[in-house]
Design a protein around this motif. Structure first.
Motif, PDB file in Angstrom:
ATOM      1  N   UNK A 351       0.943  -1.103  -0.103  1.00 51.51           N
ATOM      2  CA  UNK A 351       0.075   0.107  -0.055  1.00 51.51           C
ATOM      3  C   UNK A 351       0.835   1.050  -0.163  1.00 51.51           C
ATOM      4  N   UNK A 352       0.787   2.054  -0.941  1.00 53.63           N
ATOM      5  CA  UNK A 352       1.639   3.351  -1.078  1.00 53.63           C
ATOM      6  C   UNK A 352       1.121   4.054   0.120  1.00 53.63           C
ATOM      7  N   UNK A 353       1.938   5.217   0.630  1.00 53.26           N
ATOM      8  CA  UNK A 353       1.644   6.072   1.838  1.00 53.26           C
ATOM      9  C   UNK A 353       2.673   7.270   1.678  1.00 53.26           C
ATOM     10  N   UNK A 354       2.363   8.441   2.414  1.00 51.27           N
ATOM     11  CA  UNK A 354       3.281   9.448   2.489  1.00 51.27           C
ATOM     12  C   UNK A 354       2.747   9.818   3.878  1.00 51.27           C
ATOM     13  N   UNK A 355       3.872   9.881   4.946  1.00 53.50           N
ATOM     14  CA  UNK A 355       3.743   9.964   6.403  1.00 53.50           C
ATOM     15  C   UNK A 355       4.851  10.759   6.763  1.00 53.50           C
ATOM     16  N   UNK A 356       4.576  11.966   7.732  1.00 53.39           N
ATOM     17  CA  UNK A 356       5.612  12.582   8.444  1.00 53.39           C
ATOM     18  C   UNK A 356       6.211  11.981   9.376  1.00 53.39           C
ATOM     19  N   UNK A 357       7.739  12.244   9.409  1.00 57.77           N
ATOM     20  CA  UNK A 357       8.615  11.673  10.285  1.00 57.77           C
ATOM     21  C   UNK A 357       8.671  12.748  11.451  1.00 57.77           C
ATOM     22  N   UNK A 358       9.389  12.539  12.586  1.00 59.67           N
ATOM     23  CA  UNK A 358       9.495  13.345  13.659  1.00 59.67           C
ATOM     24  C   UNK A 358      10.053  14.607  13.255  1.00 59.67           C
TER      25      UNK A 358
END
Length: 488
Positions: A351-358
């Motif tokens: 599943x593709x995703x685009x999530x922020x890191x810290x």
């Protein structure tokens, strides 16, 4: 234009108005208008939740409650029959009896919620009765909480007696009333605790697990636990009862003794599947009512699809569709769920995703092509998730970043708590924030049912393993095998 034509068109127009008005009335009759006031909102999340078909794999039916600056709110809830719903503020809830076409007006004192809730619109003061019930239930719950640690150690406690007192209290307040789900649910929780007691005491001298299992089943029949009304009132249908029943056979102890190491519950379910599934399925013979059996079996088949490889789950799935074709709501749900699980089975694209890191940078699944990637869905409150961290650190040090990466996707609802957790544990792999609890988009797309939840993705971006790997159990050997094959 002739007079006949004019009259015909006028008649059609009038008929349209009548049909539209009728449809409007019909829609209103199938809804409950809920309005009211709350004295303080702050940052609270408030919603009204209707019961989904499946507690874990059905989409939540939530209706946001959004008070204005004065604390007043109004929301329309679609209903086609009388049903109980939950008014939820953060992690506390109060029941609402919804009836088609009957409006409710609610007054909420936030500081004493859920005890202090006034509801206008009931034909009887159910809100007063519920408040009185909560007041009497609280001392029982407090005693239970104090004694549960000793109960789990198979020491002598009053836990079972307290659970019995609790369902007897619910019986006095709610049995054969519109709120009788509370009685049936309390009965179910009492029976599950009876089964857990067998598991805890199974190896004690003079204790006879088989006799006690029969006693619990007999009590369940006497208390009408196996009826549709009772099973529908439970948190998870027949699931909690059948799991607790299967655990009384000591499968976990046998597997841990055989393998020489402690196992997580999910690993026990997978490795001891045949024995556990046979025990769970045997409970169905005690259900006489066809609708109750269809509902109970729906839960068992759904759990198989969600937790086991599809080649194991498919036969029972197809058998259910054939046997219960006269329950289209159940079969439609299963067909949809089966298709969704098939889309995230091994061999399918991740599943593709685009999530922020810290640091606020966006991280994408596609950034990690060319290496094996373990997706770890977790939260700081999940103790089994945290227990895996030492093993994950060992793996992270064993393999290079060109070979293997871990992506931690937190479903923690509070981003501040997420930051506190990652600062506390200082795990070196990328930490991504998904938020939104079990509704987190990527977690939901994978049809995750609980955490920790692991997906192993291959170098080409395809799913290799679907939640049947554990850093503490089998991931090390699997990665060695995969990397050795890659070198050949």
């Amino acid at each position: 234009m002739s007079l006949t034509t004019v009259c015909y068109r006028v008649a059609l127009f009038a008929l349209f108005i009548v049909i539209a008005a009728s449809a409007s009335c019909s829609n209103e009759e199938r809804a409950t208008a809920v309005s009211g006031t709350i004295d303080y909102v702050g940052s609270a999340e408030i919603h009204i939740r209707q019961q989904p078909l499946h507690y874990k794999y059905s989409d939540n039916i939530r209706h946001p409650v959004q008070p204005d600056e004065k604390g007043t709110f109004q929301v329309s809830i679609p209903v086609d029959s009388t049903q109980l719903a939950e008014l939820t503020i953060d992690d506390q809830s109060h029941p609402l009896l919804l009836r088609p076409g009957r409006a409710l007006t609610i007054t909420i004192e936030r500081a004493s919620f859920p005890q202090s809730v006034e509801v206008e619109g009931y034909e009887e003061p159910w809100d007063d009765r519920y408040a009185d019930y909560l007041e009497k239930e609280q001392p029982l719950l407090q005693k239970i909480q104090r004694q549960l640690p000793a109960f789990r150690e198979a020491d002598s406690t009053q836990v079972l007696s307290l659970y019995r007192q609790r369902y007897e209290l619910a019986e006095r307040y709610f049995k054969e009333t519109p709120f009788d789900d509370f009685y049936h649910k309390a009965v179910g929780e009492y029976l599950v605790k009876r089964l857990e007691n067998i598991t805890h005491r199974r190896t004690q001298s003079g204790f006879h697990p088989e006799k006690e299992r029969k006693n619990v089943l007999q009590t369940a029949k006497e208390l009408d636990f196996f009826t549709f009304q009772s099973l529908h009132a439970q948190r998870a249908g027949i699931r909690d009862f059948t799991n607790a029943f299967a655990n009384t056979f000591g499968v976990a102890d046998s597997l841990e003794e055989e393998l020489g190491q402690p196992l997580m519950q999910y690993d026990v379910k997978r490795l001891g599947y045949e024995t556990l599934d046979s025990a769970r399925t045997s409970v169905l013979q005690h259900i006489d009512e066809r609708r109750a059996r269809a509902y109970a079996q729906l839960y068992l088949v759904t759990e198989r699809i969600g937790e086991m490889p599809l080649d194991i789950a498919t036969p029972s799935y197809k058998a259910y569709l054939d046997e219960y074709s006269d329950f289209p709501r159940y079969t439609s749900f299963l067909q949809s769920f089966y298709r969704e699980i098939k889309r995230v089975s091994p061999g399918e694209p991740a599943i593709p995703f685009a999530l922020p890191n810290a640091g606020g940078q966006t991280v994408r699944m596609e950034d990690f092509r060319g290496r094996y990637v373990l997706l770890d869905f977790w939260a700081g409150w999940c103790i089994p998730c945290l227990d895996e961290f030492p093993h994950m650190n060992d793996l992270y040090n064993k393999y290079t970043r060109d070979e293997f990466e871990i992506l931690a996707i937190s479903i923690e609802e509070d981003s501040l708590r997420w930051r506190q957790s990652i600062n506390q544990f200082q795990n070196p792999w990328p930490q991504l924030y998904g938020g939104n609890g079990f509704q987190q988009e990527t977690f939901s797309a994978y049809r995750g049912g609980g955490i920790p939840f692991y997906i192993l993705v291959g170098p080409e971006g395809h799913i290799l393993r679907y939640n049947d790997v554990r850093p503490s159990f089998n991931l090390d050997a699997l990665l060695d095998s995969l990397l050795n094959q890659q070198e050949r």
